[in-house]
Design a protein around this motif. Structure first.
Motif, PDB file in Angstrom:
ATOM      1  N   LYS A   2       1.108   3.602   8.841  1.00 50.03           N
ATOM      2  CA  LYS A   2       1.382   4.779   8.029  1.00 50.03           C
ATOM      3  C   LYS A   2       0.149   5.097   7.193  1.00 50.03           C
ATOM      4  O   LYS A   2      -0.509   4.196   6.671  1.00 50.03           O
ATOM      5  N   GLU A  85       2.791   8.671  10.483  1.00 52.62           N
ATOM      6  CA  GLU A  85       2.807   7.359  11.123  1.00 52.62           C
ATOM      7  C   GLU A  85       2.117   7.514  12.473  1.00 52.62           C
ATOM      8  O   GLU A  85       2.564   8.286  13.322  1.00 52.62           O
ATOM      9  N   GLU A 117       2.392  -2.206   4.755  1.00 47.95           N
ATOM     10  CA  GLU A 117       3.632  -2.614   5.391  1.00 47.95           C
ATOM     11  C   GLU A 117       4.138  -3.812   4.594  1.00 47.95           C
ATOM     12  O   GLU A 117       3.341  -4.577   4.036  1.00 47.95           O
ATOM     13  N   GLU A 120       2.521  -7.148   5.019  1.00 50.15           N
ATOM     14  CA  GLU A 120       1.181  -7.343   4.472  1.00 50.15           C
ATOM     15  C   GLU A 120       1.239  -7.833   3.025  1.00 50.15           C
ATOM     16  O   GLU A 120       0.261  -8.357   2.507  1.00 50.15           O
ATOM     17  N   LYS A 132      13.825  -4.778   4.879  1.00 47.31           N
ATOM     18  CA  LYS A 132      14.299  -4.157   6.119  1.00 47.31           C
ATOM     19  C   LYS A 132      15.687  -3.543   5.912  1.00 47.31           C
ATOM     20  O   LYS A 132      15.943  -2.414   6.330  1.00 47.31           O
TER      21      LYS A 132
END
Length: 144
Positions: A2, A85, A117, A120, A132
């Motif tokens: 992204k 993205e 992300e 990361e 998530k």
């Protein structure tokens, strides 16, 4: 991957001057291209900082300070953003290069920034699972 295309503010955008119809039409065509390519996640313009509020944290573990706009350093301010993205940094650059001058009149400037992300930021499996779950909840929520 992204990426956010951050559209920098100008004197005109901070004064609340609206873009020309020609620029609005050009941005609509550009956003339609992003949608057809399946890469657009969000694209929004922002009101000038005269309508903004800044919250700063000058001291750790202390109460934040709230400051009403306008803010004076236009070169550090943003007027809008486009979130995409894509498969690579090179693809993000290609899309950013295709954006019409966001303010017209040769004043536009775009800053391209990769979005972190969750993986990361942490390798904690519990935190990643919660992240998530949160994203899935957001994605399934009906739009207002």
């Amino acid at each position: 991957m992204k990426f956010m295309m951050v559209v920098k503010a100008t004197k005109d955008s901070e004064e609340g001057k609206m873009p020309s119809q020609e620029l609005i039409d050009a941005m609509a065509r550009y956003n339609e291209e992003l949608v057809r390519a399946g890469v657009l996640l969000a694209a929004e313009g922002l009101h000038p900082t005269s309508n903004a509020i800044q919250i700063s944290y000058p001291e750790p573990n202390k109460k934040p300070i709230v400051t009403d706009g306008p803010f004076t350093e236009a070169k550090e301010l943003i007027a809008g953003f486009t979130l995409i993205e894509v498969k690579s940094k090179e693809e993000a650059i290609e899309w950013a290069m295709r954006m019409p001058d966001p303010h017209g009149y040769g004043q536009g400037q775009i800053e391209l920034r990769q979005v972190f992300e969750a993986s990361e930021l942490t390798d904690d499996e519990t935190a990643l699972a919660k992240e998530k779950q949160l994203r899935e909840t957001i994605a399934s929520k009906p739009k207002a």
